[in-house]
Design a protein around this motif. Sequence first.
Motif, PDB file in Angstrom:
ATOM      1  N   UNK A 210       0.862   6.613   7.342  1.00 15.59           N
ATOM      2  CA  UNK A 210       0.812   5.502   6.389  1.00 15.59           C
ATOM      3  C   UNK A 210      -0.625   5.099   6.081  1.00 15.59           C
ATOM      4  N   UNK A 211      -1.494   5.180   7.088  1.00 16.68           N
ATOM      5  CA  UNK A 211      -2.903   4.828   6.878  1.00 16.68           C
ATOM      6  C   UNK A 211      -3.618   5.950   6.128  1.00 16.68           C
ATOM      7  N   UNK A 212      -3.363   7.195   6.520  1.00 17.28           N
ATOM      8  CA  UNK A 212      -4.039   8.326   5.880  1.00 17.28           C
ATOM      9  C   UNK A 212      -3.642   8.490   4.419  1.00 17.28           C
ATOM     10  N   UNK A 213      -2.500   7.919   4.024  1.00 19.94           N
ATOM     11  CA  UNK A 213      -2.066   8.037   2.630  1.00 19.94           C
ATOM     12  C   UNK A 213      -2.598   6.924   1.742  1.00 19.94           C
ATOM     13  N   UNK A 214      -3.359   5.986   2.300  1.00 20.68           N
ATOM     14  CA  UNK A 214      -3.929   4.915   1.486  1.00 20.68           C
ATOM     15  C   UNK A 214      -4.859   5.505   0.425  1.00 20.68           C
ATOM     16  N   UNK A 215      -4.704   5.110  -0.851  1.00 28.53           N
ATOM     17  CA  UNK A 215      -5.510   5.725  -1.920  1.00 28.53           C
ATOM     18  C   UNK A 215      -7.019   5.591  -1.690  1.00 28.53           C
ATOM     19  N   UNK A 216      -7.464   4.414  -1.260  1.00 29.64           N
ATOM     20  CA  UNK A 216      -8.888   4.233  -1.052  1.00 29.64           C
ATOM     21  C   UNK A 216      -9.438   5.155   0.011  1.00 29.64           C
ATOM     22  N   UNK A 217      -8.677   5.342   1.092  1.00 26.75           N
ATOM     23  CA  UNK A 217      -9.128   6.217   2.173  1.00 26.75           C
ATOM     24  C   UNK A 217      -9.154   7.668   1.708  1.00 26.75           C
ATOM     25  N   UNK A 218      -8.076   8.119   1.052  1.00 26.66           N
ATOM     26  CA  UNK A 218      -8.011   9.517   0.623  1.00 26.66           C
ATOM     27  C   UNK A 218      -9.099   9.844  -0.401  1.00 26.66           C
ATOM     28  N   UNK A 219      -9.257   8.994  -1.397  1.00 26.06           N
ATOM     29  CA  UNK A 219     -10.249   9.270  -2.438  1.00 26.06           C
ATOM     30  C   UNK A 219     -11.672   9.112  -1.904  1.00 26.06           C
ATOM     31  N   UNK A 220     -11.850   8.123  -1.015  1.00 23.73           N
ATOM     32  CA  UNK A 220     -13.174   7.952  -0.424  1.00 23.73           C
ATOM     33  C   UNK A 220     -13.574   9.145   0.422  1.00 23.73           C
TER      34      UNK A 220
END
Length: 484
Positions: free
Chosen positions: A286-296
């Motif tokens: 759930x955390x790894x799928x956060x858009x900000x984290x993935x795109x960052x």
Amino acid sequence: MVKNPRTLPADGPAPAPSSPVRAAPAAPGLTGAGLAVVLTGYGLSNMDVFIVNVALSAIGADLHSGPAALELVVSGYGLTYALGLVLGGRLGDAFGRRRLYAWGLAALTVTSGLCGLAPTIGFLVAARMLQGAAAAVLVPQVLATIQAATEGRARARAIGLYGATAGLSAVAGQVLGGLLVSLDIPGLGWRAIFAINVPIVSAALPAVRRVPATAADHRPGFDPLGTLLLGAGMICLLVVVVEGREPGRPLWLWSLLAVAAGAAVALVRVERSLADRGGSPLLAPAVLSLPGLRRGLAALVPFSVGFGSFLFCYALLAQGRFGLGGLASGLVLSPFAVAFFAAALLTPRIAAALGRRIVSLGAVVQGTGLLLMALVLGAGWPHPPLLPVLAVLALIGVGQALVGPTLFRMILADVPSEQAGMGSGVLVTSQQLATALGATVGGTLYLSLAGPLSQRSAAVLVLALLACFSATVLAISRRLPDPR
């Protein structure tokens, strides 16, 4: 205001592994003194990556060791450091970030002392691996504490200082290492580069109480299979990255990439299955799928690959082609560090005005600096003028500072406070792996091109390639969220 981090008792037994922890009063915010304490540990850990490079010849002569063993002195630290970051962050979430930071700081003191006392090269390699493990416990708690104990402008300022510390400590390691070895302070020789850690860390340890005690609201369980798969995959990848710098690579080395890919696929399935069953995966999907984290992270990887390539190729040129010693090459790089530090302090204000366009601006500045460096080296070879080189290095430092700290903020912005350790572990691991991969790719490409072409052409072509990494960051920056 603080986003409800759990306050931990200073002493006493920990609660049962799976039981919820009763809510406690919010921890105090991260003060300037507390920030200085955590950045001290981070700066020393980062400096230890670079400080040993300028002392390798002295170590080899004193301990009668060859190139392979000396390579392990460098890579052994990086191996255990990168391998333990995610687990170290997760342990901080579970047992308290201040507690884990203090343990890591104490372990760094002990292992630095062991490195300085090493009677043989084998002892030194083992001590360096333990030193890397201590850093892996310590470093994830820094960003996790910032994430859990700050908000808004305070967080932006703290992450800006974190980024400034990263750039400054990288150059300081090389400069300080060269200075300590050349001065031979009270006859210690190369051992002084490790001994210097002991009084600094010993002074910082009592001040750890200034750091707010935060942790997850519920202690996560242990994920042995996920930890095993992550460790196996990373070991395979790190061996390829480290050994890939050497000529004549055996075929079996590249087969490790397939093993790492298989471990990654299995890890994804195991973590998703564990999350679906209500367990506590090491890497929460759930955390790894956060858009900000993935795109960052998608922008951080090419950024870090370019950074690692640049520093490694700079070392090859400065110390190999132009004959500068470790101290002199570090001093030439100091405009880069000073510009990085100064620009990182201004990053929050610039980001407030430009939003995500600050990453675009930084990528353009950095790419322009790399192309200008290619022009200066190409036109001035074999004796490029010093002042233009220093000015372009400063320009590249500004570009790096606009991108790096901003990406850190974007990646962690939506990560829940209770999983800040895991999020920061993923961030730093990705950064370290990409930086190491960049050193391998950049160094291999430069050495491969310098044979059939010339050192001048090789340097210009590699710098042009690094500008392409900046262009990749520029393209990705259009889809990034605004920094918060």
